[in-house]
Scaffold this active site. Structure first.
Site, PDB file in Angstrom:
ATOM      1  N   PRO A   1       6.173  -6.900  -3.591  1.00 17.07           N
ATOM      2  CG  PRO A   1       7.207  -6.142  -5.484  1.00 17.07           C
ATOM      3  CD  PRO A   1       7.418  -6.884  -4.185  1.00 17.07           C
ATOM      4  CD  GLU A   2       0.609  -9.382  -1.950  1.00 18.61           C
ATOM      5  OE1 GLU A   2       0.072 -10.241  -2.690  1.00 18.61           O
ATOM      6  OE2 GLU A   2       0.671  -9.584  -0.743  1.00 18.61           O
TER       7      GLU A   2
ATOM      8  CE  LYS B   1       2.801 -12.706  -4.668  1.00 19.59           C
ATOM      9  NZ  LYS B   1       3.226 -13.055  -3.769  1.00 19.59           N
TER      10      LYS B   1
ATOM     11  NE  ARG C   1      15.955  -6.300   2.324  1.00 13.90           N
ATOM     12  CZ  ARG C   1      15.136  -6.897   3.047  1.00 13.90           C
ATOM     13  NH1 ARG C   1      13.820  -6.402   3.206  1.00 13.90           N
ATOM     14  NH2 ARG C   1      15.560  -7.831   3.953  1.00 13.90           N
TER      15      ARG C   1
ATOM     16  NE  ARG D   1       3.375 -15.338   4.682  1.00 14.01           N
ATOM     17  CZ  ARG D   1       3.044 -15.184   3.015  1.00 14.01           C
ATOM     18  NH1 ARG D   1       3.046 -14.022   2.559  1.00 14.01           N
ATOM     19  NH2 ARG D   1       2.911 -16.389   2.568  1.00 14.01           N
TER      20      ARG D   1
END
Ligand SMILES: [Zn+2]
Length: 311
Positions: free
Chosen positions: A2-3, A61, A130, A294
Site C-alpha cells: 500500500p502507498e 504510509k 502473508r 525495481r
C-alpha cells in the site's frame, strides 16, 4: 504494497467508523500478527481492551490510532503495519469471518454519535494473507519539530509527508542539498520525505522534468520546489481517483488499487511516446532503467540524463 493514498483511504474510513469507540474485546487469531507488541498476543489483548480509539493519524504510509483510557488524553497508539497484504476491515460482529483473519477488535457503539449506526457495536478486523504486517501498541512521543504534536515512538524517525499540513518544502530542500545522493533515492528515503513509492516518484520526476539520477546537491531552490509541488499534485490526484471506498461500512486496502490506470505518464509506459513531447511536436519514447531492485521510467528528451549523474 500500500502507498500513501491507499493508507489515507483506510485512515478516513477508520475516522468515519471507528473513532470515538471504546474497545470491548480483542481476539488475536494469529499470534505472529502481534509479534511487534511487547509481551505478544496475551499482552496485546489485555492492554487494548477498555481503551477508547481517538481520531486515526497517518504519516507517509504509517497509520496509527491514538488510544486513551476513560477520562484521559491519548498517551499511546494502536499502530498498524499493513506490510505487503494487510487490510483493515470494519464489519458488523455477525458478518462471516474473512479468510486470513488475524485479529478481531470489538468496538462498542459511541452512544452520543449522530449517525444512525453510531450506537451499534462494530468489529474491526485485521486481515493479512502473508503475515508480514501486524498491529501493536506503542508509546506516543513528541515530534522533533513540534513538541506539542505526538507520534508513536516507532514512527518518530519518519519525515513528514507532502500532504502533512506542517510539511516544510524548504526544510526538505535543505535536506536534499545535504544528503548528496541521487534524486529518486532521496524521494524514496522515508527519513527525508515520507510516503513516496516508486510509482509516485517516477510520475513526479516526469512532471517536474527532472532525471532520477540528478545529484541532490545540484538542485536549486526552484527545481526542488517544482518537484515537491509535483509530488503533492500526483498524490492529490491519486487520492481523488481512489478515495471512493470509505463511504460504505467497509474499509479496505490491498495495495492492488486501480489508481492511475488511465493517468500514468511514465510508470509502466516504457516504449510508448512521451505525451508531453508529443504535444510539443517531438517524438520521444519512455525508457525504463533498472533501479534499486525495481525500475525507473522516464523520458530521455524532457528528463535528460544529467552530466554528473549519481545512479
Ligand atoms: Zn518527454
Amino acid at each position: 504494497m500500500p502507498e500513501l493514498p491507499e493508507v489515507e483511504v483506510v485512515r478516513r474510513g477508520l475516522e468515519t467508523w471507528a473513532a470515538g469507540r471504546p474497545v470491548s474485546g480483542v481476539e488475536v487469531v494469529e499470534p505472529r500478527s502481534t509479534r511487534r507488541h511487547d509481551g505478544g498476543a496475551p499482552a496485546f489483548e489485555s492492554q487494548l481492551s477498555g481503551l477508547r480509539l481517538a481520531v486515526p493519524e497517518r504519516r507517509g504510509k504509517y497509520l496509527w490510532v491514538p488510544l486513551a483510557a476513560a477520562g484521559s488524553t491519548p498517551d499511546r497508539a494502536l499502530v498498524a503495519h499493513l506490510g505487503m497484504s494487510g487490510q483493515l476491515l470494519v464489519n458488523s460482529p455477525g458478518d462471516p469471518d474473512p479468510r486470513h483473519l488475524r485479529i478481531r477488535i470489538l468496538l462498542e457503539g459511541e452512544g452520543e454519535g449522530e449517525g444512525e449506526d453510531s450506537g451499534t457495536a462494530l468489529e474491526l478486523r485485521f486481515v493479512d494473507q502473508r503475515i508480514f504486517g501486524g498491529l501493536f501498541i506503542d508509546a506516543l512521543v513528541p515530534t522533533s519539530d513540534r513538541p506539542d504534536q505526538l507520534v508513536p515512538a516507532s514512527v518518530a524517525h519518519i519525515a513528514r509527508d507532502p500532504l502533512d499540513p506542517h510539511f516544510d518544502p524548504d526544510a526538505v530542500y535543505q535536506r536534499f542539498r545535504r544528503r548528496r545522493t541521487g534524486l529518486k533515492r532521496a524521494l524514496l528515503d522515508q527519513g527525508l520525505i515520507s510516503g513516496i513509492g516508486n510509482i509516485y516518484a517516477d510520475e513526479a520526476l516526469w512532471q517536474a522534468r527532472l532525471h532520477y539520477a540528478r545529484p541532490t546537491e545540484t538542485l536549486n531552490r526552484s527545481e526542488s520546489g517544482r518537484l515537491l509541488t509535483a509530488v503533492h499534485a500526483v498524490m492529490v490526484q491519486a487520492l481523488a481517483q481512489g478515495g471512493t471506498s470509505f463511504d460504505s461500512l467497509y474499509v479496505n486496502v490491498n495495495g492492488e488499487s486501480g489508481y492511475f490506470d488511465r493517468s500514468l505518464n511514465v510508470y509502466g509506459q516504457a516504449g510508448r511516446p512521451c505525451a508531453r513531447c508529443a504535444a510539443e511536436g517531438h517524438q520521444s519514447l519512455i525508457v525504463k532503467d533498472r533501479f534499486m531492485n525495481r525500475s525507473s521510467a522516464y523520458c530521455p528528451r524532457c528528463q535528460p540524463v544529467p552530466r554528473r549523474a549519481r545512479w
